[in-house]
Write a protein that holds these residues in place. Sequence first.
Motif, PDB file in Angstrom:
ATOM      1  N   HIS A 169      -4.568  -9.857   7.379  1.00  0.00           N
ATOM      2  CA  HIS A 169      -3.391  -9.512   6.495  1.00  0.00           C
ATOM      3  C   HIS A 169      -2.521  -8.468   6.973  1.00  0.00           C
ATOM      4  CE1 HIS A 169      -4.841 -12.978   4.001  1.00  0.00           C
ATOM      5  NE2 HIS A 169      -6.087 -12.251   3.676  1.00  0.00           N
ATOM      6  N   ARG A 170      -1.364  -8.519   6.796  1.00  0.00           N
ATOM      7  CA  ARG A 170      -0.685  -7.180   7.131  1.00  0.00           C
ATOM      8  C   ARG A 170      -0.347  -6.572   5.745  1.00  0.00           C
ATOM      9  NH1 ARG A 170       4.746  -5.348   6.975  1.00  0.00           N
ATOM     10  NH2 ARG A 170       5.889  -7.620   6.906  1.00  0.00           N
ATOM     11  N   VAL A 171      -0.592  -5.369   5.705  1.00  0.00           N
ATOM     12  CA  VAL A 171      -0.258  -4.394   4.663  1.00  0.00           C
ATOM     13  C   VAL A 171       1.199  -3.833   4.321  1.00  0.00           C
ATOM     14  CG1 VAL A 171      -0.839  -2.456   3.195  1.00  0.00           C
ATOM     15  CG2 VAL A 171      -2.798  -3.913   4.093  1.00  0.00           C
ATOM     16  N   THR A 172       1.854  -4.364   3.483  1.00  0.00           N
ATOM     17  CA  THR A 172       3.192  -3.896   3.550  1.00  0.00           C
ATOM     18  C   THR A 172       3.657  -2.340   3.283  1.00  0.00           C
ATOM     19  OG1 THR A 172       3.806  -4.492   1.435  1.00  0.00           O
ATOM     20  CG2 THR A 172       3.785  -6.135   2.913  1.00  0.00           C
ATOM     21  N   GLY A 173       2.448  -1.921   2.609  1.00  0.00           N
ATOM     22  CA  GLY A 173       2.539  -0.466   2.376  1.00  0.00           C
ATOM     23  C   GLY A 173       1.877  -0.018   0.977  1.00  0.00           C
ATOM     24  N   ILE A 174       1.763   1.042   0.412  1.00  0.00           N
ATOM     25  CA  ILE A 174       0.961   1.492  -0.751  1.00  0.00           C
ATOM     26  C   ILE A 174       1.728   2.258  -1.551  1.00  0.00           C
ATOM     27  CG2 ILE A 174      -1.038   2.949  -1.477  1.00  0.00           C
ATOM     28  CD1 ILE A 174      -2.303   2.440   1.280  1.00  0.00           C
ATOM     29  N   ALA A 175       1.966   1.601  -2.955  1.00  0.00           N
ATOM     30  CA  ALA A 175       2.544   2.484  -3.834  1.00  0.00           C
ATOM     31  C   ALA A 175       1.673   3.089  -5.003  1.00  0.00           C
ATOM     32  CB  ALA A 175       3.526   1.494  -4.493  1.00  0.00           C
ATOM     33  N   ARG A 176       2.384   4.382  -5.449  1.00  0.00           N
ATOM     34  CA  ARG A 176       1.484   5.061  -6.119  1.00  0.00           C
ATOM     35  C   ARG A 176       2.006   5.170  -7.994  1.00  0.00           C
ATOM     36  NH1 ARG A 176       1.270  10.138  -5.680  1.00  0.00           N
ATOM     37  NH2 ARG A 176      -1.109  10.422  -6.424  1.00  0.00           N
ATOM     38  N   THR A 177       3.334   4.687  -7.902  1.00  0.00           N
ATOM     39  CA  THR A 177       3.854   4.652  -9.149  1.00  0.00           C
ATOM     40  C   THR A 177       4.608   3.450  -9.279  1.00  0.00           C
ATOM     41  OG1 THR A 177       6.042   5.592  -8.298  1.00  0.00           O
ATOM     42  CG2 THR A 177       4.116   7.195  -8.826  1.00  0.00           C
ATOM     43  N   HIS A 178       5.005   3.128 -10.693  1.00  0.00           N
ATOM     44  CA  HIS A 178       5.878   2.051 -10.716  1.00  0.00           C
ATOM     45  C   HIS A 178       7.000   1.830  -9.924  1.00  0.00           C
ATOM     46  CE1 HIS A 178       9.258  -0.133 -12.922  1.00  0.00           C
ATOM     47  NE2 HIS A 178       8.319  -0.711 -13.470  1.00  0.00           N
ATOM     48  N   ASP A 179       8.052   3.110  -9.909  1.00  0.00           N
ATOM     49  CA  ASP A 179       9.057   2.971  -8.903  1.00  0.00           C
ATOM     50  C   ASP A 179       9.076   2.573  -7.662  1.00  0.00           C
ATOM     51  OD1 ASP A 179      10.633   3.432 -11.399  1.00  0.00           O
ATOM     52  OD2 ASP A 179      10.879   5.536 -10.993  1.00  0.00           O
ATOM     53  N   ASP A 180       7.785   3.366  -7.298  1.00  0.00           N
ATOM     54  CA  ASP A 180       7.604   3.251  -5.669  1.00  0.00           C
ATOM     55  C   ASP A 180       7.146   1.735  -5.454  1.00  0.00           C
ATOM     56  OD1 ASP A 180       7.739   5.882  -5.104  1.00  0.00           O
ATOM     57  OD2 ASP A 180       5.535   6.392  -5.319  1.00  0.00           O
ATOM     58  N   ALA A 181       6.321   1.190  -6.548  1.00  0.00           N
ATOM     59  CA  ALA A 181       6.199  -0.208  -6.271  1.00  0.00           C
ATOM     60  C   ALA A 181       7.201  -1.379  -6.123  1.00  0.00           C
ATOM     61  CB  ALA A 181       5.146  -0.502  -7.411  1.00  0.00           C
ATOM     62  N   VAL A 182       8.148  -0.933  -7.039  1.00  0.00           N
ATOM     63  CA  VAL A 182       9.338  -1.797  -7.183  1.00  0.00           C
ATOM     64  C   VAL A 182      10.320  -1.682  -5.809  1.00  0.00           C
ATOM     65  CG1 VAL A 182      11.477  -2.212  -8.554  1.00  0.00           C
ATOM     66  CG2 VAL A 182       9.312  -1.870  -9.810  1.00  0.00           C
ATOM     67  N   ASN A 183      10.337  -0.456  -5.406  1.00  0.00           N
ATOM     68  CA  ASN A 183      11.275  -0.220  -4.141  1.00  0.00           C
ATOM     69  C   ASN A 183      10.530  -0.867  -2.999  1.00  0.00           C
ATOM     70  OD1 ASN A 183      13.144   1.482  -5.714  1.00  0.00           O
ATOM     71  ND2 ASN A 183      12.153   3.017  -5.502  1.00  0.00           N
ATOM     72  N   LEU A 184       9.119  -0.784  -2.846  1.00  0.00           N
ATOM     73  CA  LEU A 184       8.766  -1.153  -1.856  1.00  0.00           C
ATOM     74  C   LEU A 184       8.741  -2.690  -1.453  1.00  0.00           C
ATOM     75  CD1 LEU A 184       6.763  -0.862   0.749  1.00  0.00           C
ATOM     76  CD2 LEU A 184       4.576  -0.693  -0.921  1.00  0.00           C
ATOM     77  N   GLY A 185       8.335  -3.414  -2.941  1.00  0.00           N
ATOM     78  CA  GLY A 185       8.676  -4.828  -2.995  1.00  0.00           C
ATOM     79  C   GLY A 185       9.899  -5.595  -2.643  1.00  0.00           C
TER      80      GLY A 185
END
Length: 270
Positions: A169-185
């Motif tokens: 699989h390809r990892v799109t990225g790693i988020a450490r906080t709520h805001d990071d996760a929403v922005n990355l997604g």
Amino acid sequence: MTSDAALPDLADAISPNLLYLRRYARALTGSQSTGDAYAAATLEAVLADETAFDRSLSPKVALFRVFHIIWHSGGAPSEGRENGLRAAAKKHLDKLTANTREALLLSTVEEFAIKDIAEIMDVSVEDADKLVKTAYREMEDAVAGKVMIIEDEAIIAMDLEFLVSESGHRVTGIARTHDDAVNLGRKDPPDLILADIQLADNSSGIDAVTDLLKALGPVPVIFITAFPERLLTGERPEPAFLITKPFTETQVRTAVSQAMFFSSTETLRA
């Protein structure tokens, strides 16, 4: 029929293993509600006829053996008309060798020994071993996609990234906080979300996933926690896919493969 005098002893044998039965049932069906329904049917069968619970086996093996009988007598669950991700999941599952998915989950998620899997599935030890090996090959070859990781601990995040990538699989990225996760997604929509419960800024991974699903629509989700008993209470909506810390390589690979098969997006409410 079970006598009243036998019930306390039976309850003592079953109760410690209910958490694991529900976890397994949810992973097998890809749904909290359907998995819990099969677990409930298992308990009803044991209470209706105590002889179904083989006391010559360990309590956990005996309970899972009853579940296996119920599962195969009822067939794979159907939750209405299938479409979208669930239809695609069923298409993949239909290609798998019979019983391999059950054997793989029993081995990796519940960590049963091969001899116990043989007892649960009523097959020889040799056949149980073959089922597990076949499942590894078929599951990992079946589906590949983009995986987003929400994890605040750097070492764990690196381990997850390696395992997911090694599984194709390809990892799109790693988020450490709520805001990071929403922005990355939103920036790179994933096919699957792998999320810790507690994040670096003391925000909730559950809240992050809930917000992501509102923005992205149906996406399979796997939650990670060191305290599964706090989540699998049956008192509120819960995840169908759950990895317990500390996790093993095979648990992660299996959970990712399973979640890619299903369209379950059931999450917890804070």
